[in-house]
Design a protein around this motif. Structure first.
Motif, mmCIF file in Angstrom:
data_model
loop_
_atom_site.group_PDB
_atom_site.id
_atom_site.type_symbol
_atom_site.label_atom_id
_atom_site.label_comp_id
_atom_site.label_asym_id
_atom_site.label_seq_id
_atom_site.Cartn_x
_atom_site.Cartn_y
_atom_site.Cartn_z
ATOM 1 N N GLY A 1 1.018 -1.272 -0.059
ATOM 2 C CA GLY A 1 -0.115 0.047 -0.173
ATOM 3 C C GLY A 1 0.653 1.115 -0.222
ATOM 4 O O GLY A 1 0.200 2.212 0.213
ATOM 5 N N SER A 2 2.160 1.241 -0.312
ATOM 6 C CA SER A 2 3.185 2.257 -0.190
ATOM 7 C C SER A 2 2.507 3.264 -1.325
ATOM 8 O O SER A 2 2.274 2.920 -2.374
ATOM 9 N N PRO A 3 2.689 4.684 -1.001
ATOM 10 C CA PRO A 3 2.033 5.465 -2.128
ATOM 11 C C PRO A 3 2.682 5.836 -3.214
ATOM 12 O O PRO A 3 2.364 6.580 -4.241
ATOM 13 N N LEU A 4 4.169 5.477 -3.265
ATOM 14 C CA LEU A 4 5.050 5.580 -4.795
ATOM 15 C C LEU A 4 5.041 4.249 -5.283
ATOM 16 O O LEU A 4 4.752 3.905 -6.275
ATOM 17 N N ALA A 5 6.007 3.431 -4.578
ATOM 18 C CA ALA A 5 6.331 1.982 -5.222
ATOM 19 C C ALA A 5 5.286 1.109 -5.326
ATOM 20 O O ALA A 5 5.160 0.555 -6.443
ATOM 21 N N GLY A 6 4.225 1.345 -4.574
ATOM 22 C CA GLY A 6 3.311 0.306 -4.552
ATOM 23 C C GLY A 6 2.411 0.659 -5.719
ATOM 24 O O GLY A 6 1.798 0.064 -6.454
ATOM 25 N N GLU A 7 2.173 2.074 -5.882
ATOM 26 C CA GLU A 7 1.204 2.401 -7.017
ATOM 27 C C GLU A 7 1.971 2.052 -8.668
ATOM 28 O O GLU A 7 1.233 1.577 -9.225
ATOM 29 N N THR B 1 -0.254 6.860 -13.667
ATOM 30 C CA THR B 1 0.549 6.504 -12.388
ATOM 31 C C THR B 1 0.971 7.981 -11.753
ATOM 32 O O THR B 1 0.786 8.166 -10.881
ATOM 33 N N ALA B 2 1.577 8.635 -12.520
ATOM 34 C CA ALA B 2 2.074 10.006 -12.101
ATOM 35 C C ALA B 2 0.700 10.715 -11.476
ATOM 36 O O ALA B 2 0.982 11.577 -10.707
ATOM 37 N N ALA B 3 -0.470 10.635 -12.192
ATOM 38 C CA ALA B 3 -1.499 11.352 -11.774
ATOM 39 C C ALA B 3 -2.016 10.646 -10.613
ATOM 40 O O ALA B 3 -2.564 11.567 -9.712
ATOM 41 N N VAL B 4 -1.994 9.474 -10.291
ATOM 42 C CA VAL B 4 -2.266 8.852 -9.109
ATOM 43 C C VAL B 4 -1.543 9.261 -7.789
ATOM 44 O O VAL B 4 -2.097 9.849 -6.808
#
Length: 343
Positions: free
Chosen positions: A66-72, A232-235
């Motif tokens: 659930g990490s906000p960068l690597a996970g997404e 992904t950048a938008a997320v």
């Protein structure tokens, strides 16, 4: 759009119909098939009967951090690979006259956002919570809350008026709509991920096959690589805005108390087991997602996608100028989409 125009040397341009000005989500598939739209973002998770396979994957979308960068980043790659290698899923698009360009897209991990504090199991008793998909119904119910179905465009006023107390919301939606101004008390599962994050697809319509081969290849490549980078950048970027909104509204990010978190995680395990028991998906699909989740997280780390802090501080440590998701998107493209490239 910029990527397609650049790849085509300016020979392909776009007439943009913002939002759902030509067709609302329930009409998008028909509008693509009859030529009113050429390209669109569609939300098959809203239409379980028409897209049962995608709904199944939506219920199996918890096997990445659930990490906000690597996970997404890893989640986007995982679902792209899985979708392109599942003929039954692709058939749900092609049988309707649609051409998938990104058959499964995630808009990011879910959070719960409420007007009032409370992360323990008892706090959820009797709350009205807006859900974004069918999988969130049993999660809400097992928490003791009442699920409410509504389009997210209606959610802000519903939260303001206390028609609903809370909302399951993704950072991309929250940050781009300002929802957390009305619900600034946010709860997460920490390193674990809420299921239900496979929400959408990027598809072309009946006009696609009439284009010259080179144009179809340009659109396909840009969708698979540049558009995946962009979404992904938008997320992550919209999650930055959401974090700032929470701080400005005097709210907080908290992890669910252990009792509430265990209810959610056990419900998600039961949902996955039931899908297999009912024959909706084979056990190999679930097990494959467990494996690919770990594999794409490892690959994301190798490519340098690392979190620089906690979600609650995302707006202070994430700089979009420093992160290009195309290298990971290219690897995911080769792992799935490339075999379906127009030729």
């Amino acid at each position: 759009m910029d990527a397609v125009e650049e790849r085509s040397g300016g020979k392909i341009g776009f007439d943009v119909a913002w939002g759902q000005s030509i067709a609302a989500y329930p009409e998008v598939d028909d509008a693509l098939a009859d030529g009113r739209l050429d390209l669109a973002y569609t939300v098959p998770v809203y239409f379980v009967a028409e897209y049962p396979r995608i709904d199944a994957y939506n219920k199996l979308s918890q096997y990445v951090s659930g990490s906000p960068l690597a996970g997404e980043a890893a989640m986007q790659a995982q679902m792209s690979e899985a979708a392109w290698n599942d003929p039954e899923l692709l058939e749900e698009y092609t049988s309707k006259g649609l051409v998938p360009l990104n058959p499964m897209v995630t808009s990011g991990n879910y959070w719960t956002a409420c007007g009032d504090e409370g992360t323990a199991l008892d706090d959820w008793q009797g709350r009205q919570i807006r859900i974004g998909g069918s999988v969130q119904t049993p999660i809400a119910q097992n928490l003791g809350a009442s699920p409410v179905s509504m389009e997210y465009g209606e959610a802000f006023e519903a939260l303001q008026r206390s028609t609903v107390d809370c909302i399951f919301v993704q950072g991309m939606v929250a940050g781009s709509t300002g929802l957390l101004e009305a619900a600034p008390q946010v709860s997460t599962l920490g390193d674990e991920r809420f299921t239900g994050a496979v929400t959408a697809g990027h598809v072309a319509g009946s006009s696609f096959e009439a284009l010259p081969l080179a144009y179809r290849q340009i659109l396909f490549d840009a969708a698979g690589i540049d558009w995946t980078h962009g979404v992904t950048a938008a997320v992550v970027g919209s999650s930055v805005d959401a974090v700032a909104d929470v701080r400005a509204a005097g709210g907080e990010f908290r992890e669910m108390d252990a009792d509430a978190a265990e209810v959610i995680l056990s419900t998600q395990r039961e949902i996955a087991e039931q899908l297999v028991a009912d024959g909706v998906v084979d056990a190999s699909v679930r097990d494959g997602l467990v494996e690919s989740g770990a594999r794409w997280m490892e690959r994301a780390a190798e490519l340098g996608y690392e979190d620089g802090g906690e979600l609650s501080e995302l707006d202070r440590w994430y700089d979009p100028e420093d992160v290009d998701f195309r290298p990971l998107a290219e690897e995911a493209f080769r792992a799935g989409a490339l075999a379906h490239r127009p030729a």
